[in-house]
Write a protein that holds these residues in place. Structure first.
Motif, PDB file in Angstrom:
ATOM      1  N   SER A  91       0.838  -1.207   0.000  1.00 14.05           N
ATOM      2  CA  SER A  91       0.000   0.000   0.000  1.00 14.05           C
ATOM      3  C   SER A  91       0.873   1.258   0.000  1.00 14.05           C
ATOM      4  O   SER A  91       2.046   1.203   0.369  1.00 14.05           O
ATOM      5  N   PRO A  92       0.290   2.402  -0.406  1.00 12.83           N
ATOM      6  CA  PRO A  92       1.042   3.653  -0.381  1.00 12.83           C
ATOM      7  C   PRO A  92       1.610   3.953   0.999  1.00 12.83           C
ATOM      8  O   PRO A  92       2.724   4.494   1.123  1.00 12.83           O
ATOM      9  N   LEU A  93       0.871   3.565   2.038  1.00 17.43           N
ATOM     10  CA  LEU A  93       1.333   3.767   3.411  1.00 17.43           C
ATOM     11  C   LEU A  93       2.652   3.035   3.638  1.00 17.43           C
ATOM     12  O   LEU A  93       3.617   3.583   4.162  1.00 17.43           O
ATOM     13  N   GLN A 129       5.602   6.416  13.023  1.00 17.26           N
ATOM     14  CA  GLN A 129       4.666   6.772  11.962  1.00 17.26           C
ATOM     15  C   GLN A 129       4.639   8.292  11.783  1.00 17.26           C
ATOM     16  O   GLN A 129       4.558   8.788  10.661  1.00 17.26           O
ATOM     17  N   GLU A 130       4.733   9.030  12.903  1.00 12.60           N
ATOM     18  CA  GLU A 130       4.712  10.500  12.824  1.00 12.60           C
ATOM     19  C   GLU A 130       5.876  11.006  11.984  1.00 12.60           C
ATOM     20  O   GLU A 130       5.712  11.926  11.175  1.00 12.60           O
ATOM     21  N   ASP A 158       5.237  10.416   8.390  1.00 12.14           N
ATOM     22  CA  ASP A 158       4.239  11.378   7.910  1.00 12.14           C
ATOM     23  C   ASP A 158       4.867  12.748   7.670  1.00 12.14           C
ATOM     24  O   ASP A 158       4.607  13.392   6.646  1.00 12.14           O
ATOM     25  N   MET A 204       7.111  12.675   4.522  1.00  8.02           N
ATOM     26  CA  MET A 204       6.315  12.674   3.290  1.00  8.02           C
ATOM     27  C   MET A 204       5.617  14.013   3.093  1.00  8.02           C
ATOM     28  O   MET A 204       5.583  14.530   1.979  1.00  8.02           O
ATOM     29  N   ASP A 205       5.098  14.603   4.179  1.00  2.43           N
ATOM     30  CA  ASP A 205       4.426  15.900   4.069  1.00  2.43           C
ATOM     31  C   ASP A 205       5.380  16.963   3.549  1.00  2.43           C
ATOM     32  O   ASP A 205       4.987  17.830   2.754  1.00  2.43           O
ATOM     33  N   TYR A 237       5.663  16.435  -0.099  1.00  2.00           N
ATOM     34  CA  TYR A 237       4.440  16.856  -0.771  1.00  2.00           C
ATOM     35  C   TYR A 237       4.339  18.376  -0.839  1.00  2.00           C
ATOM     36  O   TYR A 237       3.970  18.935  -1.876  1.00  2.00           O
ATOM     37  N   HIS A 288      -1.269  18.544  -5.603  1.00  2.00           N
ATOM     38  CA  HIS A 288      -1.275  17.848  -4.311  1.00  2.00           C
ATOM     39  C   HIS A 288      -0.978  16.373  -4.520  1.00  2.00           C
ATOM     40  O   HIS A 288      -1.870  15.591  -4.821  1.00  2.00           O
ATOM     41  N   SER A 298      -0.433  14.312  -2.357  1.00  2.00           N
ATOM     42  CA  SER A 298      -1.089  13.523  -1.314  1.00  2.00           C
ATOM     43  C   SER A 298      -2.461  13.034  -1.754  1.00  2.00           C
ATOM     44  O   SER A 298      -3.042  12.159  -1.120  1.00  2.00           O
ATOM     45  N   ALA A 299      -2.980  13.596  -2.856  1.00  2.00           N
ATOM     46  CA  ALA A 299      -4.264  13.119  -3.363  1.00  2.00           C
ATOM     47  C   ALA A 299      -4.082  12.061  -4.437  1.00  2.00           C
ATOM     48  O   ALA A 299      -5.051  11.461  -4.900  1.00  2.00           O
ATOM     49  N   LYS A 315      -2.033   8.503  -5.993  1.00  2.00           N
ATOM     50  CA  LYS A 315      -1.663   7.210  -5.432  1.00  2.00           C
ATOM     51  C   LYS A 315      -0.179   6.957  -5.646  1.00  2.00           C
ATOM     52  O   LYS A 315       0.313   6.957  -6.770  1.00  2.00           O
ATOM     53  N   SER A 359      -6.439   8.713   0.166  1.00  2.00           N
ATOM     54  CA  SER A 359      -5.885  10.040  -0.076  1.00  2.00           C
ATOM     55  C   SER A 359      -5.526  10.780   1.203  1.00  2.00           C
ATOM     56  O   SER A 359      -6.389  11.183   1.978  1.00  2.00           O
ATOM     57  N   LYS A 360      -4.248  10.960   1.389  1.00  2.00           N
ATOM     58  CA  LYS A 360      -3.733  11.710   2.541  1.00  2.00           C
ATOM     59  C   LYS A 360      -4.272  13.141   2.483  1.00  2.00           C
ATOM     60  O   LYS A 360      -4.517  13.781   3.493  1.00  2.00           O
ATOM     61  N   TYR A 361      -4.419  13.594   1.250  1.00  2.00           N
ATOM     62  CA  TYR A 361      -4.878  14.961   1.016  1.00  2.00           C
ATOM     63  C   TYR A 361      -6.267  15.177   1.606  1.00  2.00           C
ATOM     64  O   TYR A 361      -6.543  16.227   2.187  1.00  2.00           O
ATOM     65  N   ASN A 372      -5.238  -2.202  -0.007  1.00  2.00           N
ATOM     66  CA  ASN A 372      -3.960  -2.189  -0.707  1.00  2.00           C
ATOM     67  C   ASN A 372      -3.605  -0.818  -1.223  1.00  2.00           C
ATOM     68  O   ASN A 372      -2.482  -0.569  -1.616  1.00  2.00           O
ATOM     69  N   CYS A 378      -4.210   1.867   0.613  1.00  2.00           N
ATOM     70  CA  CYS A 378      -4.344   2.661   1.823  1.00  2.00           C
ATOM     71  C   CYS A 378      -3.262   3.714   1.945  1.00  2.00           C
ATOM     72  O   CYS A 378      -2.081   3.404   1.898  1.00  2.00           O
ATOM     73  N   GLY A 379      -3.667   4.975   2.087  1.00  2.00           N
ATOM     74  CA  GLY A 379      -2.676   6.038   2.228  1.00  2.00           C
ATOM     75  C   GLY A 379      -2.751   6.681   3.597  1.00  2.00           C
ATOM     76  O   GLY A 379      -1.892   7.460   3.971  1.00  2.00           O
TER      77      GLY A 379
END
Lengths: 291, 131
Positions: free
Chosen positions: A161-163, A224-225, A228, A231-232, A235, A245, A247-248, A250, B30-32, B64, B66-67
Motif C-alpha cells: 500500500s502507499p502507506l 509513523q509520525e 508522515d 512525506m508531508d 508533498y 497535491h 497527497s491526493a 496514489k 488520499s492523505k490529502y 492495498n 491505503c494512504g
C-alpha cells in the motif's frame, strides 16, 4: 535496525533482481531433511503438467530440473526458520556433463523476525511467510500449486500500500552507504483522469538524507509520525513548485539506493548491507496479510 | 448540501437553512483528503461537536491502496468526540446501508426522534466503540 548477519557472498544472487512477492500461510509437515525428495516430487509434478498439456506457453520449456536447498544465512532471529530456495533449471540438451543447466526460475521462502507468526502456530507447522519469485508466472503457478497441495498452505499476492511504500522511502532514503547513493524517486499515479498520468518525483540523495536527518529524532527508531512529516515535507515542496497535491494521488512506486518497490508487490534489493532490514519489513507485511 | 472544504462561502449565509449534521468524508486512499478535513475542522463552531459531527471514512474495501492509517482517523474521532464510520462506496449494499445510517443520525440530530438527543446518541455510540 537489526544487526546485519547476512553473508554478502552467499546472498549476492538476490540482489538487483525483480522479485514478485507473495504471503504464504504456514506449511504443514514440511521437513527440511526431505528437500531432495521434495525436489524430485516437484520435478515429476512439472513433467506431469507438461503431459497434461497445461501451462504451455511459448518460450516456456518443461524439461525442468528442480533443486531445493536451505539458506541458513537468510533469517533474522534464532526463532526464524532458515530460508528455503527453489531453483528451476532447463535440462541441458548437450550430452556432455560439463554443460551447464540454464536457470529459468528462482523462488525462495523466508522469515526474518517473523516471531509474531511463529510464536502462535502448533508444532507441525513451519512458518516461512514471505515468498519471492523471479521468472515466468507459469512456473510460479506450478510451484505454488505443488506446495499448496503438498503442504496445505495458501499463497496470495502481496501488494504494497502507499502507506507501506512511504515507510520504505523513509527507512532507506536517509541511509548511510559506502558507495555513492542514487537518488530517491517516487512515482505517483493521478486518479480519475481519462488518460493515465504518472508523475515521477526525483530527489537528490543528499537532500533526501538531509531532510530525513531533521525529521528523525532517535537514530535507529522510526515512528509513523516521522514518516508522515517526511512525506508531508516532500508533498508541500512539490506543491509549492507545481501546485499539485501529490497527497491526493496514489503512490505506486518508490526507489531508494537500497531498495525499490512497486505497489503490485515487486521489489528489487540493491544493496546487501541493509538486506536484513528490507526482508524484515517485507516479512511483517506478509504476516499482516496472513493474519 | 456538499462542500469540498470549509468555511462555506459567506455570501450565501442568509439563505442557508439550519445545519443539523456535518459529515466529514475522508478517503482512506488520499492523505490529502485527511489534511483537507483537518483544516476544515478548525472552521467548525464548538457546539457542533456535541453530537452533530461525524467522520465517514470511504474506500476501506481497498486496503492495498491505503494512504491513511486507520489509527490516525480513529484518533481524530476521539479528539473531536465524534463517531467514525467506515464504508466502501463502490459496493452498492454498503453504500445503501451507510446512507441509511447517516439518515438515522441526521434524524436524531434534527430532533425528529423523540427521547433521543444528538448528545445522548453520540455517547451511546462511544460506549459501544469501547466495548
Amino acid at each position: 535496525p537489526p544487526k546485519e548477519k547476512v553473508d554478502p557472498q552467499k546472498t549476492a544472487f538476490l540482489l538487483r533482481k525483480a522479485w514478485t512477492l507473495y504471503s504464504v500461510t504456514p506449511l504443514y509437515r514440511f521437513h527440511r531433511s526431505r528437500l531432495k525428495d521434495y525436489a524430485r516430487l516437484l520435478s515429476a509434478f512439472i513433467a506431469a503438467e507438461k503431459q497434461k498439456g497445461l501451462a504451455v506457453e511459448v518460450g516456456v520449456e518443461l524439461d525442468i530440473k528442480v533443486a531445493m536447498s536451505s539458506l541458513a544465512e537468510l533469517r533474522g532471529s534464532e526463532q526464524d526458520q532458515a530460508a528455503v530456495l527453489v531453483q528451476l533449471s532447463l535440462r541441458s540438451r548437450a550430452s556432455s556433463r560439463n554443460s551447464e543447466d540454464k536457470l529459468v526460475w528462482l523462488g525462495w521462502f523466508c522469515s526474518v523476525y517473523g516471531d509474531d507468526l511463529s510464536e502462535n502456530v502448533p508444532e507441525d507447522f513451519t512458518c516461512l511467510p514471505l515468498f519471492l519469485t523471479h521468472g515466468a508466472e507459469s512456473y510460479t503457478s506450478m510451484v505454488g500449486s505443488w506446495f499448496q497441495k503438498t503442504f496445505d498452505c495458501c499463497f496470495r499476492h502481496l501488494a504494497i500500500s502507499p502507506l507501506n511504500l512511504s515507510w520504505i522511502v523513509a527507512m532507506w532514503a536517509g541511509c548511510k552507504l559506502d558507495r555513492a547513493a542514487s537518488g530517491v524517486e517516487l512515482v505517483f499515479s493521478m486518479p480519475r483522469l481519462p488518460q493515465p498520468l504518472d508523475i515521477s518525483y526525483a530527489i537528490h540523495p543528499e537532500d533526501a538524507k538531509a531532510l530525513w536527518d531533521t525529521v528523525q529524532k532517535t537514530p535507529g527508531e522510526i515512528t509513523q509520525e516521522e514518516v508522515d512529516v517526511f512525506m508531508d515535507c516532500l508533498y508541500s515542496h512539490f506543491h509549492r513548485h507545481f501546485k499539485i497535491h501529490l497527497s491526493a494521488a496514489k503512490l505506486v512506486k518508490v526507489s531508494t539506493a537500497v531498495v525499490s518497490a512497486h505497489c503490485d508487490g515487486i521489489v528489487k534489493i540493491l544493496q546487501s548491507q541493509y538486506m536484513s532490514g528490507v526482508l524484515m519489513l517485507l516479512t511483517e507485511l506478509a504476516i499482516s496479510q496472513i493474519q | 448540501h456538499l462542500a469540498t472544504s470549509l468555511p462555506l462561502p459567506s455570501e450565501r449565509d442568509h439563505l442557508r437553512p439550519r445545519i443539523d449534521l456535518i459529515v466529514f468524508m475522508i478517503d482512506i486512499k488520499s492523505k490529502y483528503s485527511l489534511k483537507n478535513v483537518e483544516t476544515s475542522l478548525a472552521h467548525v463552531d464548538a457546539s457542533f461537536f456535541l453530537g452533530k459531527v461525524c467522520f465517514l471514512v470511504t474506500g476501506v474495501g481497498r486496503l492495498n491502496s491505503c494512504g491513511v492509517e486507520t489509527n490516525t482517523v480513529c484518533k481524530l474521532g476521539e479528539t473531536y468526540c465524534s463517531p467514525v464510520l467506515f464504508c466502501e462506496l463502490e459496493l452498492e449494499g454498503v453504500r445503501v446501508s451507510t446512507a441509511q445510517r447517516l439518515l438515522r443520525i441526521l434524524q436524531i440530530c434534527a430532533g425528529h426522534i423523540p427521547g433521543v438527543s444528538a448528545l445522548s446518541f453520540v455517547s451511546l455510540m462511544r460506549r459501544s466503540d469501547d466495548n
